[in-house]
Write a protein that holds these residues in place. Structure first.
Motif, PDB file in Angstrom:
ATOM      1  N   ILE A 104     -34.531 -37.880 -28.204  1.00  0.00           N
ATOM      2  CA  ILE A 104     -35.770 -37.457 -27.658  1.00  0.00           C
ATOM      3  C   ILE A 104     -35.892 -35.848 -27.750  1.00  0.00           C
ATOM      4  O   ILE A 104     -37.324 -35.292 -28.285  1.00  0.00           O
ATOM      5  CB  ILE A 104     -35.749 -38.154 -26.196  1.00  0.00           C
ATOM      6  CG1 ILE A 104     -35.949 -39.672 -26.415  1.00  0.00           C
ATOM      7  CG2 ILE A 104     -36.882 -37.591 -25.432  1.00  0.00           C
ATOM      8  CD1 ILE A 104     -37.406 -40.019 -26.964  1.00  0.00           C
ATOM      9  N   LEU A 105     -35.074 -35.264 -27.476  1.00  0.00           N
ATOM     10  CA  LEU A 105     -35.032 -33.723 -27.419  1.00  0.00           C
ATOM     11  C   LEU A 105     -35.247 -33.208 -28.432  1.00  0.00           C
ATOM     12  O   LEU A 105     -35.850 -32.255 -28.889  1.00  0.00           O
ATOM     13  CB  LEU A 105     -33.824 -33.123 -26.584  1.00  0.00           C
ATOM     14  CG  LEU A 105     -33.472 -33.945 -25.010  1.00  0.00           C
ATOM     15  CD1 LEU A 105     -32.206 -33.195 -24.511  1.00  0.00           C
ATOM     16  CD2 LEU A 105     -34.658 -32.898 -24.067  1.00  0.00           C
ATOM     17  N   GLN A 106     -34.747 -33.849 -29.723  1.00  0.00           N
ATOM     18  CA  GLN A 106     -34.879 -33.293 -31.028  1.00  0.00           C
ATOM     19  C   GLN A 106     -36.098 -33.461 -31.440  1.00  0.00           C
ATOM     20  O   GLN A 106     -36.570 -32.524 -31.955  1.00  0.00           O
ATOM     21  CB  GLN A 106     -33.814 -34.002 -32.024  1.00  0.00           C
ATOM     22  CG  GLN A 106     -33.707 -33.725 -33.205  1.00  0.00           C
ATOM     23  CD  GLN A 106     -32.966 -34.216 -34.213  1.00  0.00           C
ATOM     24  OE1 GLN A 106     -32.975 -35.502 -34.173  1.00  0.00           O
ATOM     25  NE2 GLN A 106     -31.830 -33.669 -34.989  1.00  0.00           N
ATOM     26  N   ALA A 118     -39.425 -20.244 -29.657  1.00  0.00           N
ATOM     27  CA  ALA A 118     -38.368 -20.184 -28.892  1.00  0.00           C
ATOM     28  C   ALA A 118     -38.156 -21.285 -27.920  1.00  0.00           C
ATOM     29  O   ALA A 118     -39.236 -21.773 -27.294  1.00  0.00           O
ATOM     30  CB  ALA A 118     -38.223 -18.936 -28.190  1.00  0.00           C
ATOM     31  N   LEU A 119     -37.178 -21.547 -27.744  1.00  0.00           N
ATOM     32  CA  LEU A 119     -36.627 -22.634 -26.548  1.00  0.00           C
ATOM     33  C   LEU A 119     -35.658 -21.975 -25.615  1.00  0.00           C
ATOM     34  O   LEU A 119     -34.962 -21.081 -25.793  1.00  0.00           O
ATOM     35  CB  LEU A 119     -35.573 -23.958 -27.161  1.00  0.00           C
ATOM     36  CG  LEU A 119     -34.928 -24.544 -25.832  1.00  0.00           C
ATOM     37  CD1 LEU A 119     -35.737 -25.600 -25.160  1.00  0.00           C
ATOM     38  CD2 LEU A 119     -33.811 -25.365 -26.698  1.00  0.00           C
ATOM     39  N   LEU A 120     -36.311 -22.047 -24.249  1.00  0.00           N
ATOM     40  CA  LEU A 120     -35.735 -21.275 -23.034  1.00  0.00           C
ATOM     41  C   LEU A 120     -35.000 -22.225 -22.147  1.00  0.00           C
ATOM     42  O   LEU A 120     -35.832 -23.451 -21.798  1.00  0.00           O
ATOM     43  CB  LEU A 120     -36.610 -20.626 -22.218  1.00  0.00           C
ATOM     44  CG  LEU A 120     -36.342 -19.997 -20.961  1.00  0.00           C
ATOM     45  CD1 LEU A 120     -35.054 -18.756 -21.060  1.00  0.00           C
ATOM     46  CD2 LEU A 120     -37.299 -19.591 -20.086  1.00  0.00           C
ATOM     47  N   SER A 121     -33.583 -21.966 -22.023  1.00  0.00           N
ATOM     48  CA  SER A 121     -32.968 -22.863 -21.028  1.00  0.00           C
ATOM     49  C   SER A 121     -32.189 -21.968 -20.112  1.00  0.00           C
ATOM     50  O   SER A 121     -32.140 -20.648 -20.491  1.00  0.00           O
ATOM     51  CB  SER A 121     -32.153 -23.937 -21.196  1.00  0.00           C
ATOM     52  OG  SER A 121     -31.941 -25.041 -20.601  1.00  0.00           O
ATOM     53  N   PRO A 130     -28.662 -25.736 -27.501  1.00  0.00           N
ATOM     54  CA  PRO A 130     -28.611 -24.678 -28.278  1.00  0.00           C
ATOM     55  C   PRO A 130     -28.470 -25.341 -29.713  1.00  0.00           C
ATOM     56  O   PRO A 130     -28.925 -24.830 -31.036  1.00  0.00           O
ATOM     57  CB  PRO A 130     -27.725 -23.723 -28.122  1.00  0.00           C
ATOM     58  CG  PRO A 130     -26.796 -24.340 -27.176  1.00  0.00           C
ATOM     59  CD  PRO A 130     -27.671 -25.359 -26.396  1.00  0.00           C
ATOM     60  N   LEU A 131     -27.579 -26.277 -29.956  1.00  0.00           N
ATOM     61  CA  LEU A 131     -27.451 -27.053 -31.149  1.00  0.00           C
ATOM     62  C   LEU A 131     -28.587 -27.736 -31.763  1.00  0.00           C
ATOM     63  O   LEU A 131     -28.981 -27.858 -32.874  1.00  0.00           O
ATOM     64  CB  LEU A 131     -26.233 -28.093 -30.953  1.00  0.00           C
ATOM     65  CG  LEU A 131     -25.134 -27.503 -30.585  1.00  0.00           C
ATOM     66  CD1 LEU A 131     -23.732 -28.798 -30.551  1.00  0.00           C
ATOM     67  CD2 LEU A 131     -24.730 -26.303 -31.668  1.00  0.00           C
ATOM     68  N   LEU A 132     -29.363 -28.291 -30.764  1.00  0.00           N
ATOM     69  CA  LEU A 132     -30.838 -29.096 -30.970  1.00  0.00           C
ATOM     70  C   LEU A 132     -31.582 -27.944 -31.361  1.00  0.00           C
ATOM     71  O   LEU A 132     -32.305 -28.165 -32.417  1.00  0.00           O
ATOM     72  CB  LEU A 132     -31.318 -29.795 -30.135  1.00  0.00           C
ATOM     73  CG  LEU A 132     -30.499 -30.970 -29.547  1.00  0.00           C
ATOM     74  CD1 LEU A 132     -30.874 -31.731 -28.305  1.00  0.00           C
ATOM     75  CD2 LEU A 132     -30.618 -32.038 -30.618  1.00  0.00           C
ATOM     76  N   ALA A 133     -31.805 -26.697 -31.129  1.00  0.00           N
ATOM     77  CA  ALA A 133     -32.449 -25.647 -31.405  1.00  0.00           C
ATOM     78  C   ALA A 133     -32.189 -25.127 -32.634  1.00  0.00           C
ATOM     79  O   ALA A 133     -32.940 -24.968 -33.474  1.00  0.00           O
ATOM     80  CB  ALA A 133     -32.313 -24.509 -30.415  1.00  0.00           C
ATOM     81  N   THR A 138     -35.260 -23.538 -34.190  1.00  0.00           N
ATOM     82  CA  THR A 138     -36.069 -23.001 -33.128  1.00  0.00           C
ATOM     83  C   THR A 138     -35.286 -21.848 -32.398  1.00  0.00           C
ATOM     84  O   THR A 138     -33.760 -22.051 -32.327  1.00  0.00           O
ATOM     85  CB  THR A 138     -36.244 -23.975 -31.995  1.00  0.00           C
ATOM     86  OG1 THR A 138     -36.894 -25.149 -32.783  1.00  0.00           O
ATOM     87  CG2 THR A 138     -37.191 -23.514 -30.873  1.00  0.00           C
ATOM     88  N   ASP A 139     -35.646 -20.697 -32.332  1.00  0.00           N
ATOM     89  CA  ASP A 139     -34.593 -19.914 -31.391  1.00  0.00           C
ATOM     90  C   ASP A 139     -34.304 -20.108 -30.115  1.00  0.00           C
ATOM     91  O   ASP A 139     -35.350 -20.815 -29.345  1.00  0.00           O
ATOM     92  CB  ASP A 139     -35.547 -18.379 -31.395  1.00  0.00           C
ATOM     93  CG  ASP A 139     -35.861 -17.677 -32.517  1.00  0.00           C
ATOM     94  OD1 ASP A 139     -35.101 -17.652 -33.496  1.00  0.00           O
ATOM     95  OD2 ASP A 139     -37.057 -17.012 -32.841  1.00  0.00           O
ATOM     96  N   TYR A 140     -33.372 -19.944 -29.695  1.00  0.00           N
ATOM     97  CA  TYR A 140     -32.703 -20.425 -28.632  1.00  0.00           C
ATOM     98  C   TYR A 140     -32.572 -19.189 -27.743  1.00  0.00           C
ATOM     99  O   TYR A 140     -31.764 -18.297 -27.921  1.00  0.00           O
ATOM    100  CB  TYR A 140     -31.295 -20.965 -28.438  1.00  0.00           C
ATOM    101  CG  TYR A 140     -30.913 -21.639 -27.093  1.00  0.00           C
ATOM    102  CD1 TYR A 140     -31.404 -22.715 -26.766  1.00  0.00           C
ATOM    103  CD2 TYR A 140     -29.808 -21.029 -26.642  1.00  0.00           C
ATOM    104  CE1 TYR A 140     -31.069 -23.062 -25.500  1.00  0.00           C
ATOM    105  CE2 TYR A 140     -29.322 -21.418 -25.569  1.00  0.00           C
ATOM    106  CZ  TYR A 140     -30.020 -22.431 -24.671  1.00  0.00           C
ATOM    107  OH  TYR A 140     -29.258 -22.861 -23.606  1.00  0.00           O
TER     108      TYR A 140
END
Length: 400
Positions: A104-106, A118-121, A130-133, A138-140
């Protein structure tokens, strides 16, 4: 192994995959495996029989593709959420399902992330982010939490404004710290992200274990078209081996995700297993109260022994105040008890299992504590690790 790595580096990999390690978690044969946040209670016989019956009913049609939209399953998941969280009114159009919430997240990142986005967490958090990013190019952006691992509204908004991300992942309860996020932080992030049209994703993999006073982000969905709440059947339902995750969101978000989903991505067998489990939701969730009781026992006992456990809203306990994390990890392993070194100094994480498993862990901890507890005033509250990823490789977290 080095030859394999040399061969890997010789391949024309995407640059953002070079030097990465695949997801991994220790898999050891031990009497007490309390390291990957599974529901260690076996499925009741009645549930097993129903699932076997459901699977048997589709076996004759396995020469045909399954329902690619999984409408029946999505309808049952919507009904389950409506029953669990008062005040929401979801239909199948609000729900999407896939092979674990990781998929789902992927799919979310495939749809709303990608090159130039970018993905922010906020770390430390779930190490798959970060692996999915990386996998979706996608920039993490590894945001930070306070020294007590909390995330305040002020800090979250400052980091949002700096990153201007396309997507934000918020684990609540968080992994590895087990702490839930206040709805005020989620609401503030959603409102502040309007100029960037950011998708706000609340990962509620452990929501069923939360304390009664903790509010689900599902209550915030109405009127918020960029908010997504993800769930899984791996934890409370005890279906880690079945691989079924899902989300709730506005219908047009579900429509968007179908642009990237693989055709017939959810097998007929997986759908049948999930439907069988949902037919016994009440029976399966009966283990939740016992797990929460064991979790609370772990918290209370660790505190008595001089450690500093976080207040947990999940089915695991994160605790600091460990003199040497690796040494205590190994000492427990010698007793046949496998827990998790999450790569955060002076800290460990343990899943809440059955009463027997909890007894074994606590008995060992009472014996080991005098040697392994860190005296007060000597760094018992560990700072988050200063890395570009949530945690070092040793901290690869639980599959969802």
């Amino acid at each position: 192994m080095n030859d394999r790595r040399d061969s890997l580096s010789a391949l024309p990999l995407r640059e953002n995959l070079r030097g990465k390690s695949p997801y991994g978690a220790p898999q050891k044969s031990v009497p007490f495996a309390l390291n990957v946040n599974e529901n260690t209670h076996p499925l009741p016989e009645a549930v097993q029989e129903t699932i076997v019956g459901k699977v048997a009913s589709v076996v004759g049609g396995l020469n045909r593709y399954p329902d690619r939209d999984a409408v029946e399953l999505r309808s049952e998941l919507a009904d389950y959420l409506n029953a669990q969280v008062q005040g929401i009114d979801l239909a199948y159009e609000n729900v999407w399902a896939a092979n674990g919430s990781n998929e789902i997240l992927q799919q979310i990142l495939q749809t709303f992330g990608g090159p130039g986005r970018a993905l922010l967490s906020f770390t430390p958090t779930y190490s798959m982010y970060p692996l999915l990013a990386a996998g979706t190019d996608t920039d993490y952006v590894a945001g930070t939490r306070g020294s007590d691992f909390s995330l305040t509204q002020e800090s979250a908004l400052e980091q949002l404004a700096e990153a201007e991300p396309a997507v934000v992942f918020l684990a609540s309860p968080n992994n590895p710290t087990a702490t839930a996020l206040g709805p005020d932080v989620i609401e503030a992030l959603y409102e502040a992200s309007e100029p960037y049209r950011t998708m706000i994703v609340v990962d509620e993999a452990y929501a069923e274990f939360a304390r009664d006073s903790t509010r689900s982000a599902l209550r915030l969905l109405k009127g918020r078209e960029r908010l997504i709440v993800t769930r899984t059947m791996s934890k409370a339902f005890g279906l880690a081996g079945a691989r079924l995750g899902y989300l709730a969101a506005a219908p047009h978000v579900v429509d968007a995700l179908q642009l990237v989903r693989l055709p017939y991505h959810l097998s007929a067998v997986t759908q049948a297993v999930a439907l069988g489990a949902l037919a016994h939701a009440e029976d399966l969730l009966a283990t939740v109260d016992d797990i929460r009781a064991q979790r609370d026992r772990i918290e209370a006992t660790l505190r008595e022994l001089g450690f500093s456990p976080a207040v947990s809203d999940a089915n695991f306990v994160f605790f600091t105040g460990v003199r040497d994390s690796q040494a205590l990890f190994e000492a427990l392993l010698d007793d046949g008890i496998l827990i998790r070194d999450v790569g955060i100094p002076n800290s460990l994480r343990v899943s809440a299992g059955t009463r027997e498993e909890t007894d074994a862990f606590l008995t060992a901890m009472r014996r080991l504590a005098p040697e392994h507890v860190l005296p007060a005033g000597n760094g018992a509250s560990a700072e988050p690790p200063a890395t570009d990823s949530p945690t070092p490789d040793i901290a690869k977290d639980t599959t969802r």
